[in-house]
Write a protein that holds these residues in place. Structure first.
Motif, short mmCIF file in Angstrom:
data_model
loop_
_atom_site.label_atom_id
_atom_site.label_comp_id
_atom_site.label_asym_id
_atom_site.label_seq_id
_atom_site.Cartn_x
_atom_site.Cartn_y
_atom_site.Cartn_z
N ILE A 41 0.67 -1.25 0.05
CA ILE A 41 0.14 -0.69 0.27
C ILE A 41 1.19 1.63 -0.43
O ILE A 41 0.48 2.38 -0.72
N ASN A 42 1.86 1.13 0.85
CA ASN A 42 2.60 2.28 0.92
C ASN A 42 3.15 2.31 -0.41
O ASN A 42 3.71 3.68 -1.24
N THR A 43 3.85 1.68 -0.53
CA THR A 43 4.56 2.02 -2.16
C THR A 43 3.83 2.45 -3.50
O THR A 43 4.19 2.80 -4.67
N VAL A 44 2.90 1.84 -3.81
CA VAL A 44 1.12 1.90 -4.45
C VAL A 44 0.58 3.57 -4.62
O VAL A 44 0.78 4.11 -4.72
N VAL A 45 0.82 4.06 -3.22
CA VAL A 45 0.31 5.06 -2.94
C VAL A 45 1.78 6.49 -2.55
O VAL A 45 1.14 7.45 -2.50
N HIS A 46 2.66 5.86 -2.76
CA HIS A 46 3.74 6.67 -2.64
C HIS A 46 4.11 7.10 -1.41
O HIS A 46 4.64 8.54 -0.99
N ARG A 47 4.31 7.15 -0.13
CA ARG A 47 4.37 7.58 1.09
C ARG A 47 5.20 6.37 1.93
O ARG A 47 4.82 4.64 1.66
N LYS A 48 6.09 6.59 2.67
CA LYS A 48 6.68 5.81 3.44
C LYS A 48 5.85 5.54 4.93
O LYS A 48 6.04 3.69 4.39
N ASP A 49 5.17 5.58 5.65
CA ASP A 49 4.32 5.43 6.63
C ASP A 49 3.17 5.57 6.80
O ASP A 49 2.27 5.07 7.83
N LEU A 50 2.03 5.02 5.82
CA LEU A 50 0.80 5.54 5.97
C LEU A 50 0.14 4.04 6.69
O LEU A 50 -0.60 4.55 7.40
N ALA A 51 0.57 3.08 5.37
CA ALA A 51 -0.18 1.96 6.12
C ALA A 51 1.32 1.04 7.70
O ALA A 51 2.11 1.57 6.94
N PHE A 173 6.11 -7.56 -8.00
CA PHE A 173 5.72 -6.87 -7.15
C PHE A 173 7.25 -6.53 -6.47
O PHE A 173 7.84 -7.63 -5.34
N SER A 174 7.76 -5.53 -5.71
CA SER A 174 8.90 -5.64 -4.66
C SER A 174 8.73 -4.21 -3.93
O SER A 174 8.73 -2.99 -5.46
N ALA A 175 8.76 -3.96 -2.61
CA ALA A 175 8.11 -3.26 -2.33
C ALA A 175 9.70 -2.14 -2.16
O ALA A 175 9.98 -0.91 -1.67
N LEU A 176 10.80 -3.05 -1.93
CA LEU A 176 12.08 -2.72 -1.75
C LEU A 176 12.54 -1.84 -2.82
O LEU A 176 13.18 -0.92 -2.60
N SER A 177 12.57 -3.16 -3.90
CA SER A 177 13.20 -2.22 -4.72
C SER A 177 12.06 -1.44 -6.12
O SER A 177 11.99 -0.53 -7.45
N ARG A 178 11.06 -1.93 -5.97
CA ARG A 178 9.90 -0.98 -6.62
C ARG A 178 9.61 -1.45 -7.84
O ARG A 178 8.89 -0.72 -8.61
#
Ligand code: GTP
Ligand code: MG
Length: 213
Positions: A41-51, A173-178
């Motif tokens: 979720i954070n990666t898709v919305v481009h926010r670090k700590d939303l969730a 998908f990867s939240a780390l490498s985007r």
């Protein structure tokens, strides 16, 4: 520029009565505990700590609602399959999920997040079936692919596509490498483009639960 400049946390629900008003459209993120739902979720919305994310499985214990744009929401569902959850809490989660899928008119799509290194679980299939029972499209993110080699990732993608068949689409998908973030966003946008109920017209579906008392 951020894809969702006004994204914000709306509320957490422990009971169906605490869910947000059921209008517009929302896309839910579900998956096994620790599979990377909140990170996705954070990666898709481009926010670090939303969730909120955590190394400890079972971090997200409530149904968390986020607003992307007026009338468009993301929902972070509690992770399933965490062995150390006491049975009463597990039963509570099961009822909460049944209530969510059974009654949420605004549910326009479901993302299932799974750790690409683990097989599709029975609980993943249960969520997929609940979504399909209401003609709700399902997209599977094979997450944490930064931990895999290219060939291995491609093999897992092909195998998962074959396993899912018509039931759901899937991607790496990867939240780390985007990796895969643009693809995930475009699937999300397609789901959000569906028309949802307007305020005041919510809950056309049967509610499987009754408020206590
Ligand atoms: N290497 C790597 N680690 C990831 C990725 N996504 C999540 N993680 C890590 O996996 C752990 C769990 O991530 P979360 O996003 O909290 O997972 P969750 O599915 O929301 O977990 P629960 O809310 O506990 O069910 C954290 O330590 C994250 O940093 C990824 O794409 N790559
Ligand atoms: Mg979480």
């Amino acid at each position: 520029m951020a894809a969702y400049p006004n994204v914000r946390f709306l509320k957490s629900a422990h009971e169906p009565s605490q869910f947000c008003e059921d209008f517009g459209v929302e896309v839910a993120f579900a998956g096994r505990s620790n599979s990377g739902k909140s990170s996705a979720i954070n990666t898709v919305v481009h926010r670090k700590d939303l969730a909120r994310t955590s190394k400890t499985p079972g971090r997200t214990q409530l149904v968390n609602f986020f607003e992307l744009r007026p009338g468009q929401r993301l929902v972070d569902l509690p992770g399933y399959g965490f062995a150390q959850v006491p049975p009463p809490l597990r039963e509570h989660w099961r009822r909460l999920m049944d209530a969510y899928f059974g009654a949420r008119s605004s549910l326009a799509g479901l993302f299932i997040i799974m750790d690409a290194r683990r097989p599709l679980a029975e609980t993943d299939w249960r969520m997929i079936e609940m979504a399909r029972a209401r003609a709700c499209p399902v997209h599977v993110l094979l997450s944490k692919v930064d931990k895999l080699g290219r060939n291995e990732a491609r093999t897992i993608l092909r195998r998962t596509e074959a396993e899912l068949g018509e039931a759901a689409s899937t991607q790496l998908f990867s939240a780390l490498s985007r990796e895969g973030v643009d693809q995930a966003r475009s699937v999300l946008e397609r789901m959000l483009a569906r028309e949802g109920p307007v305020p005041g017209e919510e809950l056309s579906l049967v509610q499987p639960w009754e408020a206590p008392g």
